[in-house]
Design a protein around this motif. Structure first.
Motif, PDB file in Angstrom:
ATOM      1  N   VAL A 100       0.845  -1.084   0.159  1.00 35.96           N
ATOM      2  CA  VAL A 100       0.053   0.010  -0.004  1.00 35.96           C
ATOM      3  C   VAL A 100       0.936   1.238   0.049  1.00 35.96           C
ATOM      4  N   GLY A 101       0.728   2.111  -1.088  1.00 34.18           N
ATOM      5  CA  GLY A 101       1.609   3.316  -0.948  1.00 34.18           C
ATOM      6  C   GLY A 101       2.806   3.137  -1.954  1.00 34.18           C
ATOM      7  N   ASN A 102       2.954   1.916  -2.487  1.00 31.66           N
ATOM      8  CA  ASN A 102       3.930   1.790  -3.213  1.00 31.66           C
ATOM      9  C   ASN A 102       3.592   1.760  -4.753  1.00 31.66           C
ATOM     10  N   SER A 103       4.170   2.795  -5.346  1.00 33.70           N
ATOM     11  CA  SER A 103       3.840   3.048  -6.661  1.00 33.70           C
ATOM     12  C   SER A 103       4.689   1.910  -7.716  1.00 33.70           C
ATOM     13  N   GLN A 104       5.594   1.313  -7.238  1.00 32.21           N
ATOM     14  CA  GLN A 104       6.461   0.220  -7.945  1.00 32.21           C
ATOM     15  C   GLN A 104       5.412  -0.874  -8.490  1.00 32.21           C
ATOM     16  N   VAL A 105       4.269  -1.121  -7.566  1.00 33.46           N
ATOM     17  CA  VAL A 105       3.489  -2.252  -7.890  1.00 33.46           C
ATOM     18  C   VAL A 105       2.424  -1.822  -8.725  1.00 33.46           C
ATOM     19  N   SER A 106       2.052  -2.572  -9.973  1.00 35.70           N
ATOM     20  CA  SER A 106       1.022  -2.176 -11.025  1.00 35.70           C
ATOM     21  C   SER A 106      -0.335  -2.722 -10.756  1.00 35.70           C
ATOM     22  N   LEU A 107      -1.157  -2.169 -11.157  1.00 38.04           N
ATOM     23  CA  LEU A 107      -2.707  -2.630 -10.975  1.00 38.04           C
ATOM     24  C   LEU A 107      -2.405  -4.115 -11.659  1.00 38.04           C
ATOM     25  N   LEU A 108      -2.088  -4.040 -12.846  1.00 42.53           N
ATOM     26  CA  LEU A 108      -1.976  -5.498 -13.603  1.00 42.53           C
ATOM     27  C   LEU A 108      -1.297  -6.519 -12.669  1.00 42.53           C
ATOM     28  N   ASN A 109      -0.064  -6.270 -11.854  1.00 42.87           N
ATOM     29  CA  ASN A 109       0.480  -7.318 -11.078  1.00 42.87           C
ATOM     30  C   ASN A 109      -0.489  -7.634  -9.882  1.00 42.87           C
ATOM     31  N   MET A 110      -1.164  -6.707  -9.449  1.00 35.16           N
ATOM     32  CA  MET A 110      -2.044  -7.021  -8.438  1.00 35.16           C
ATOM     33  C   MET A 110      -3.091  -7.995  -8.715  1.00 35.16           C
ATOM     34  N   GLY A 166     -17.310 -12.422 -16.421  1.00 30.08           N
ATOM     35  CA  GLY A 166     -16.969 -12.402 -14.982  1.00 30.08           C
ATOM     36  C   GLY A 166     -16.744 -10.882 -14.530  1.00 30.08           C
ATOM     37  N   VAL A 167     -16.408 -10.574 -13.530  1.00 26.24           N
ATOM     38  CA  VAL A 167     -16.249  -9.208 -12.896  1.00 26.24           C
ATOM     39  C   VAL A 167     -14.938  -9.338 -11.957  1.00 26.24           C
ATOM     40  N   ILE A 168     -14.445  -8.011 -12.111  1.00 23.13           N
ATOM     41  CA  ILE A 168     -13.206  -7.837 -11.105  1.00 23.13           C
ATOM     42  C   ILE A 168     -13.533  -6.661 -10.309  1.00 23.13           C
ATOM     43  N   ILE A 169     -13.645  -6.829  -9.045  1.00 24.92           N
ATOM     44  CA  ILE A 169     -14.234  -5.863  -8.252  1.00 24.92           C
ATOM     45  C   ILE A 169     -12.979  -5.137  -7.522  1.00 24.92           C
ATOM     46  N   ILE A 170     -12.804  -3.888  -7.545  1.00 26.54           N
ATOM     47  CA  ILE A 170     -11.681  -3.283  -6.930  1.00 26.54           C
ATOM     48  C   ILE A 170     -11.995  -2.489  -5.962  1.00 26.54           C
ATOM     49  N   GLU A 171     -11.485  -2.379  -4.741  1.00 26.30           N
ATOM     50  CA  GLU A 171     -11.792  -1.598  -3.391  1.00 26.30           C
ATOM     51  C   GLU A 171     -10.747  -0.699  -3.164  1.00 26.30           C
ATOM     52  N   THR A 172     -10.986   0.411  -2.815  1.00 22.61           N
ATOM     53  CA  THR A 172      -9.949   1.269  -2.303  1.00 22.61           C
ATOM     54  C   THR A 172      -9.810   1.672  -0.944  1.00 22.61           C
ATOM     55  N   PHE A 173      -8.997   2.398  -0.326  1.00 25.18           N
ATOM     56  CA  PHE A 173      -9.158   2.865   0.918  1.00 25.18           C
ATOM     57  C   PHE A 173      -9.939   4.246   1.028  1.00 25.18           C
ATOM     58  N   VAL A 183      -4.635 -12.627  -8.387  1.00 25.09           N
ATOM     59  CA  VAL A 183      -5.847 -13.316  -7.914  1.00 25.09           C
ATOM     60  C   VAL A 183      -5.946 -14.522  -8.583  1.00 25.09           C
ATOM     61  N   PRO A 184      -6.484 -15.781  -7.768  1.00 23.24           N
ATOM     62  CA  PRO A 184      -6.728 -17.071  -8.203  1.00 23.24           C
ATOM     63  C   PRO A 184      -7.861 -17.025  -9.344  1.00 23.24           C
ATOM     64  N   GLY A 185      -7.612 -17.412 -10.549  1.00 26.97           N
ATOM     65  CA  GLY A 185      -8.490 -17.604 -11.446  1.00 26.97           C
ATOM     66  C   GLY A 185      -8.329 -16.525 -12.667  1.00 26.97           C
ATOM     67  N   VAL A 186      -7.337 -15.935 -12.575  1.00 25.48           N
ATOM     68  CA  VAL A 186      -6.966 -14.727 -13.599  1.00 25.48           C
ATOM     69  C   VAL A 186      -5.897 -14.892 -14.273  1.00 25.48           C
ATOM     70  N   VAL A 187      -5.957 -14.885 -15.596  1.00 18.51           N
ATOM     71  CA  VAL A 187      -4.762 -15.171 -16.453  1.00 18.51           C
ATOM     72  C   VAL A 187      -4.416 -13.798 -17.272  1.00 18.51           C
ATOM     73  N   LEU A 188      -3.461 -13.808 -17.874  1.00 22.50           N
ATOM     74  CA  LEU A 188      -2.987 -12.681 -18.715  1.00 22.50           C
ATOM     75  C   LEU A 188      -3.126 -13.013 -20.165  1.00 22.50           C
ATOM     76  N   ARG A 189      -3.561 -12.101 -21.023  1.00 22.01           N
ATOM     77  CA  ARG A 189      -3.694 -12.402 -22.371  1.00 22.01           C
ATOM     78  C   ARG A 189      -3.079 -11.332 -23.056  1.00 22.01           C
ATOM     79  N   GLY A 190      -1.831 -11.075 -23.156  1.00 23.46           N
ATOM     80  CA  GLY A 190      -1.147 -10.063 -23.433  1.00 23.46           C
ATOM     81  C   GLY A 190      -0.800  -9.238 -22.433  1.00 23.46           C
ATOM     82  N   ASN A 191      -1.518  -7.860 -22.288  1.00 23.20           N
ATOM     83  CA  ASN A 191      -1.344  -7.159 -20.930  1.00 23.20           C
ATOM     84  C   ASN A 191      -2.919  -6.950 -20.485  1.00 23.20           C
ATOM     85  N   PHE A 234      -9.507  -2.705 -19.568  1.00 22.72           N
ATOM     86  CA  PHE A 234      -8.482  -2.782 -18.588  1.00 22.72           C
ATOM     87  C   PHE A 234      -7.631  -1.490 -18.660  1.00 22.72           C
ATOM     88  N   SER A 235      -7.261  -1.003 -20.144  1.00 29.35           N
ATOM     89  CA  SER A 235      -6.377   0.163 -20.162  1.00 29.35           C
ATOM     90  C   SER A 235      -6.983   1.334 -19.622  1.00 29.35           C
TER      91      SER A 235
END
Length: 127
Positions: free
Chosen positions: A34-44, A120-127, A48-56, A87-88
């Motif tokens: 949290v607060g680390n700008s080095q970690v991208s949303l894509l890497n987060m 499917g649905v990807i749900i993102i929660e923020t602080f 998650v189990p069940g998610v695969v990447l197709r390209g980016n 996603f972009s």
């Protein structure tokens, strides 16, 4: 007596089906991330189990049938608001330093979002 037994049987089937449909894959941001700008949303999302990447582009495992098919992106929800299926655009909108949790609903559990959630649905929660 037969009606009472049948009613109890039907109620127990409904209870079991509701309990079994509560499976949601979740990624929770660690305190050091949290607060680390080095970690991208894509890497987060890819953690998650069940998610695969197709390209980016993240897609749910059950929706990827062939390399030749176009990418079937999931629906993105941010803090209970539907924000789209690209996603972009989601990646440009979200500040990763405030992401608290990412949940993934597969097609069966995503029915509450209607036909837009067919992939499917990807749900993102923020602080």
């Amino acid at each position: 007596m037969k009606k009472a037994v049948l009613l109890i049987f039907v109620i127990s089937l409904l209870f079991v089906s509701c309990k079994s449909s509560d499976s949601v894959n979740v990624y929770k941001a660690q305190k050091e991330q949290v607060g680390n700008s080095q970690v991208s949303l894509l890497n987060m999302i890819r953690k998650v189990p069940g998610v695969v990447l197709r390209g980016n582009t993240p897609v749910l495992r059950g929706t990827v049938n062939s390399v030749l098919q176009p990418v079937a992106e999931p629906l993105y929800v941010l803090n209970d608001y539907i924000i789209g299926q690209s996603f972009s655009s989601v990646d440009n909108l979200i500040d990763v330093s405030i992401v608290k949790k990412i949940s993934v609903l597969d097609e069966a559990n995503a029915a509450i979002y209607g036909s837009r959630a067919a992939n499917g649905v990807i749900i993102i929660e923020t602080f």
